[in-house]
Write a protein that holds these residues in place. Structure first.
Motif, PDB file in Angstrom:
ATOM      1  N   ASN A   1     -10.209  -1.348   4.850  1.00 43.29           N
ATOM      2  CA  ASN A   1     -10.030  -0.065   5.532  1.00 43.29           C
ATOM      3  C   ASN A   1      -8.854   0.702   4.932  1.00 43.29           C
ATOM      4  O   ASN A   1      -8.919   1.925   4.761  1.00 43.29           O
ATOM      5  CB  ASN A   1      -9.795  -0.282   7.031  1.00 43.29           C
ATOM      6  CG  ASN A   1     -11.073  -0.652   7.771  1.00 43.29           C
ATOM      7  OD1 ASN A   1     -12.171  -0.293   7.337  1.00 43.29           O
ATOM      8  ND2 ASN A   1     -10.951  -1.374   8.870  1.00 43.29           N
ATOM      9  N   LEU A   2      -7.771  -0.018   4.613  1.00 46.52           N
ATOM     10  CA  LEU A   2      -6.635   0.617   3.955  1.00 46.52           C
ATOM     11  C   LEU A   2      -7.051   1.149   2.582  1.00 46.52           C
ATOM     12  O   LEU A   2      -6.670   2.249   2.181  1.00 46.52           O
ATOM     13  CB  LEU A   2      -5.486  -0.387   3.795  1.00 46.52           C
ATOM     14  CG  LEU A   2      -4.691  -0.740   5.047  1.00 46.52           C
ATOM     15  CD1 LEU A   2      -3.730  -1.890   4.751  1.00 46.52           C
ATOM     16  CD2 LEU A   2      -3.911   0.472   5.551  1.00 46.52           C
ATOM     17  N   LYS A   3      -7.850   0.356   1.886  1.00 44.99           N
ATOM     18  CA  LYS A   3      -8.328   0.743   0.563  1.00 44.99           C
ATOM     19  C   LYS A   3      -9.161   2.020   0.633  1.00 44.99           C
ATOM     20  O   LYS A   3      -8.969   2.944  -0.173  1.00 44.99           O
ATOM     21  CB  LYS A   3      -9.161  -0.392  -0.033  1.00 44.99           C
ATOM     22  CG  LYS A   3      -9.765  -0.083  -1.396  1.00 44.99           C
ATOM     23  CD  LYS A   3     -10.589  -1.256  -1.892  1.00 44.99           C
ATOM     24  CE  LYS A   3     -11.232  -0.943  -3.236  1.00 44.99           C
ATOM     25  NZ  LYS A   3     -12.047  -2.079  -3.730  1.00 44.99           N
ATOM     26  N   LYS A   4     -10.066   2.083   1.602  1.00 50.08           N
ATOM     27  CA  LYS A   4     -10.921   3.267   1.739  1.00 50.08           C
ATOM     28  C   LYS A   4     -10.101   4.517   2.053  1.00 50.08           C
ATOM     29  O   LYS A   4     -10.386   5.607   1.562  1.00 50.08           O
ATOM     30  CB  LYS A   4     -11.958   3.026   2.843  1.00 50.08           C
ATOM     31  CG  LYS A   4     -13.032   2.027   2.472  1.00 50.08           C
ATOM     32  CD  LYS A   4     -13.992   1.802   3.631  1.00 50.08           C
ATOM     33  CE  LYS A   4     -15.048   0.765   3.262  1.00 50.08           C
ATOM     34  NZ  LYS A   4     -15.974   0.487   4.393  1.00 50.08           N
ATOM     35  N   PHE A   5      -9.078   4.341   2.873  1.00 46.15           N
ATOM     36  CA  PHE A   5      -8.268   5.481   3.310  1.00 46.15           C
ATOM     37  C   PHE A   5      -7.263   5.932   2.252  1.00 46.15           C
ATOM     38  O   PHE A   5      -7.035   7.132   2.057  1.00 46.15           O
ATOM     39  CB  PHE A   5      -7.528   5.110   4.598  1.00 46.15           C
ATOM     40  CG  PHE A   5      -6.635   6.197   5.124  1.00 46.15           C
ATOM     41  CD1 PHE A   5      -7.157   7.426   5.498  1.00 46.15           C
ATOM     42  CD2 PHE A   5      -5.272   5.990   5.231  1.00 46.15           C
ATOM     43  CE1 PHE A   5      -6.333   8.437   5.977  1.00 46.15           C
ATOM     44  CE2 PHE A   5      -4.434   6.992   5.709  1.00 46.15           C
ATOM     45  CZ  PHE A   5      -4.971   8.223   6.084  1.00 46.15           C
ATOM     46  N   LEU A   6      -6.668   4.964   1.519  1.00 47.13           N
ATOM     47  CA  LEU A   6      -5.557   5.284   0.632  1.00 47.13           C
ATOM     48  C   LEU A   6      -5.874   5.258  -0.864  1.00 47.13           C
ATOM     49  O   LEU A   6      -5.162   5.883  -1.651  1.00 47.13           O
ATOM     50  CB  LEU A   6      -4.397   4.315   0.898  1.00 47.13           C
ATOM     51  CG  LEU A   6      -3.819   4.348   2.319  1.00 47.13           C
ATOM     52  CD1 LEU A   6      -2.827   3.200   2.502  1.00 47.13           C
ATOM     53  CD2 LEU A   6      -3.149   5.685   2.591  1.00 47.13           C
TER      54      LEU A   6
ATOM     55  N   THR B   1       0.209   3.872  -2.882  1.00 44.10           N
ATOM     56  CA  THR B   1      -0.113   5.262  -2.584  1.00 44.10           C
ATOM     57  C   THR B   1       0.824   6.215  -3.312  1.00 44.10           C
ATOM     58  O   THR B   1       0.399   7.236  -3.872  1.00 44.10           O
ATOM     59  CB  THR B   1      -0.028   5.517  -1.066  1.00 44.10           C
ATOM     60  OG1 THR B   1      -0.934   4.638  -0.390  1.00 44.10           O
ATOM     61  CG2 THR B   1      -0.403   6.948  -0.727  1.00 44.10           C
TER      62      THR B   1
ATOM     63  N   TYR C   1       0.816  -1.211   0.000  1.00 39.89           N
ATOM     64  CA  TYR C   1       0.000   0.000   0.000  1.00 39.89           C
ATOM     65  C   TYR C   1       0.849   1.261   0.000  1.00 39.89           C
ATOM     66  O   TYR C   1       0.427   2.300  -0.518  1.00 39.89           O
ATOM     67  CB  TYR C   1      -0.987  -0.009   1.165  1.00 39.89           C
ATOM     68  CG  TYR C   1      -2.292  -0.658   0.773  1.00 39.89           C
ATOM     69  CD1 TYR C   1      -3.257   0.055   0.074  1.00 39.89           C
ATOM     70  CD2 TYR C   1      -2.532  -1.997   1.043  1.00 39.89           C
ATOM     71  CE1 TYR C   1      -4.434  -0.548  -0.335  1.00 39.89           C
ATOM     72  CE2 TYR C   1      -3.708  -2.612   0.639  1.00 39.89           C
ATOM     73  CZ  TYR C   1      -4.661  -1.880  -0.054  1.00 39.89           C
ATOM     74  OH  TYR C   1      -5.816  -2.480  -0.470  1.00 39.89           O
TER      75      TYR C   1
END
Length: 212
Positions: A120-125, A77, A73
């Motif tokens: 959650n990482l996907k939604k944030f990043l 990113t 990630y």
């Protein structure tokens, strides 16, 4: 035609790199010459360094499953912020060898990391960046790994994982593809020439659809 974000997905040996080149050729046949080829992890200075860490099989320190996920990630990113978004803003077409779906299949199903954590990482990043088209090259893991062993002098750290890892990853890929309206499955068990033709026909059909 408005620029698009195209992603090629699949497990090891499915022929993603070759398919990316075929997509680029197909776009050019339709007068689309402003395409940018990228790969994950990679395509930035930081991303390429992370790629080497993730794939290096002789690394002195073992990479944990969660570390691998976070490294993926981090590279993603960096790629999104420094290449994908700027190029899309310029009007370029993006053709990516892997994107976010690969983390759910590989680190999620393959390495058995909690899918909710990855989402959650996907939604944030990552979100709200979504591919306009995902071509999933479906291949039997046994066939895929045989191809790699035939064409490589050595296997990297990811390619050395057990066959059960790739079976789980493929199963998750198929689940995700069936739920994603922008995804199209292509049988990659066949000869490269046949797969290339299928990729071309799929892109051609899709372009006619989005052009309307």
């Amino acid at each position: 035609m408005q620029n698009k974000f195209i992603v090629i997905e699949g497990i090891e040996g499915s022929g993603k790199t070759n398919a990316c080149k075929q997509v680029e050729k197909s776009l050019k046949l339709f007068g689309i010459n402003n395409s940018v080829l990228i790969r994950e992890p990679g395509s930035t200075k930081i991303g390429e360094k992370i790629r080497k860490i993730v794939k290096e099989k002789n690394i002195d320190e073992k990479i944990t499953k969660k570390t691998e996920l976070l490294l993926m990630y981090a590279a993603r990113t960096q790629l999104i912020e420094t290449v994908i978004k700027p190029e899309l803003k310029k009007g370029s077409w993006i053709i990516s060898d892997r994107f976010d779906m690969s983390s759910i299949a590989y680190q999620g199903a393959g390495s058995r990391i909690n899918i909710n954590l990855i989402n959650n990482l996907k939604k944030f990043l990552v979100e709200p960046l979504y591919p306009d088209l995902i071509l999933y090259l479906d291949i039997d893991p046994i066939i895929g790994l045989k191809r790699i062993k035939k064409n490589r002098k050595y296997l990297d750290r990811i390619e050395q994982k057990k066959i059960s890892f790739f079976i789980r990853a493929r199963k998750k890929y198929l689940e995700l593809i069936n739920l994603n309206p922008t995804a199209i499955k292509i049988n990659a068990n066949q000869k490269i020439s046949i797969v290339n033709e299928l990729v071309h026909k799929t892109v051609k059909k899709w372009l006619k659809k989005v052009k309307k």
